[in-house]
Design a protein around this motif. Structure first.
Motif, short mmCIF file in Angstrom:
data_model
loop_
_atom_site.label_atom_id
_atom_site.label_comp_id
_atom_site.label_asym_id
_atom_site.label_seq_id
_atom_site.Cartn_x
_atom_site.Cartn_y
_atom_site.Cartn_z
N ILE A 127 43.69 52.90 38.90
CA ILE A 127 43.98 52.28 37.62
C ILE A 127 44.47 50.84 37.81
N LEU A 128 45.41 50.64 38.75
CA LEU A 128 45.92 49.29 39.01
C LEU A 128 44.81 48.35 39.45
N THR A 129 43.89 48.87 40.26
CA THR A 129 42.80 48.03 40.76
C THR A 129 41.85 47.63 39.64
N VAL A 130 41.49 48.59 38.78
CA VAL A 130 40.60 48.27 37.66
C VAL A 130 41.25 47.25 36.73
N LEU A 131 42.50 47.48 36.37
CA LEU A 131 43.19 46.57 35.46
C LEU A 131 43.42 45.21 36.12
N GLY A 132 43.83 45.21 37.38
CA GLY A 132 44.08 43.96 38.09
C GLY A 132 42.81 43.13 38.23
N ALA A 133 41.70 43.80 38.58
CA ALA A 133 40.44 43.07 38.74
C ALA A 133 39.94 42.54 37.40
N THR A 134 40.14 43.31 36.33
CA THR A 134 39.73 42.85 35.01
C THR A 134 40.51 41.61 34.60
N LEU A 176 42.10 39.52 36.60
CA LEU A 176 41.71 38.43 37.50
C LEU A 176 40.41 37.79 37.05
N GLY A 177 39.42 38.64 36.73
CA GLY A 177 38.13 38.12 36.30
C GLY A 177 38.23 37.27 35.05
N MET A 178 39.08 37.69 34.11
CA MET A 178 39.22 36.95 32.85
C MET A 178 40.01 35.65 33.05
N ILE A 179 41.11 35.73 33.81
CA ILE A 179 42.00 34.58 33.96
C ILE A 179 41.45 33.55 34.93
N ARG A 180 40.96 34.02 36.08
CA ARG A 180 40.53 33.09 37.14
C ARG A 180 39.06 32.69 37.03
#
Length: 286
Positions: free
Chosen positions: A248-255, A257-261
């Motif tokens: 869950i942390l990886t999915v949310l973190g990657a999402t 990251l993808g939006m912000i960075r």
């Protein structure tokens, strides 16, 4: 150290891998070269890491495990290449979500082959996996018309990741007493390195740029330590809690990251797919 710290570190490593692969695609680097350097670094660290496990000295007993490791290595580098392309085409969050719901494949392997029973909520989770994958796929009509569209990368990513995880399940059950984890993972990474070198020689492009070497090294370290931190967490906490939380942390973190960075944008259907991914993971491993 608390198991929650190791859970967080493992998730950070997984998100870091996605970020560095996105950077490699953004800089238009040779993905195969970057991945090959990654596996060289990971293999060196794995082989140099001392193991306290007692393993048989008879090499013939280890051959099946090492052959499995070589096969897993081929799957790993092929899947990483697909992952890199998907991160570029589909975005970080969607690609990571497709990888994480591939948990379905080792779950089915455990149930069908190793006869580990599933509870009702886990069967519901299996059904929601297919719903999540469908929602995550971009341009579904284009996917049918164009077999090489970006949406197919998510399907290949789902299958490749699941096969890789399923292979590790086979190692854990069948061969852990014959080969240490360090030896097995070192062989996996060595096999991936060989495949990468073969592709590089076939392409005839032998010169590595400084950025390819740097990004390859940056991927190699979290690639290995994401697994190490996972094992550390499992030694301290319930496995169901560890797996569900990390995914869950990886999915949310990657999402995020993808939006912000990277400026990734998601459709309403894909946001629903992200939510379905989290629900699927919770149902499958909780």
């Amino acid at each position: 150290m608390s198991g929650w710290i190791y859970i967080l570190l493992s998730s950070v490593c997984s998100v870091a891998i996605a970020h560095f692969l996105k950077a490699a695609e953004f800089k238009k680097l040779d993905t195969v070269k970057v991945l090959t350097v990654n596996y060289v670094i990971a293999a060196c660290i794995a082989f140099l890491t001392p193991s306290g496990a007692e393993i048989p000295s008879n090499i013939s007993e280890q051959i099946p495990a090492l052959l499995l490791a070589a096969l897993v290595g081929v799957i790993f580098i092929a899947n990483f290449f697909i992952y890199s392309k998907s991160v570029s085409k589909n975005g970080v969050g969607i690609s990571v979500a497709a990888m994480r719901i591939s948990l379905l494949i080792p779950v089915l392997l455990s149930t069908i082959w190793y006869l580990e029973p599933l509870e009702t909520r886990q069967w519901i989770g299996i059904g929601s996996v297919f719903i999540a994958l469908f929602l995550l796929l971009p341009n579904k009509r284009k996917m049918i018309r164009e077999p090489l569209s970006a949406a197919w990368l998510l399907v290949l990513l789902f299958v490749g990741t699941g096969l890789g995880d399923g292979s590790l399940k086979i190692f854990e059950v069948e061969f852990l007493s014959l080969v240490s984890k360090e030896q097995f993972m070192g062989t996996v990474f060595l096999s991936s390195t060989v495949v990468g070198l073969i592709v590089i020689f076939a392409k005839g492009k032998f010169k590595f740029t400084r950025q390819e070497l740097l990004l390859g090294a940056l991927i190699g370290v979290p690639n290995l330590y994401s697994a190490i931190f996972l094992i550390e967490a499992l030694e301290r906490m319930n496995g169901a809690v560890v797996y569900s939380t990390i995914n869950i942390l990886t999915v949310l973190g990657a999402t995020l990251l993808g939006m912000i960075r990277w400026g990734d944008s998601l459709t309403v259907f894909q946001w629903t797919g992200i939510a379905a991914t989290i629900i699927s993971i919770l149902l499958l491993v909780s």
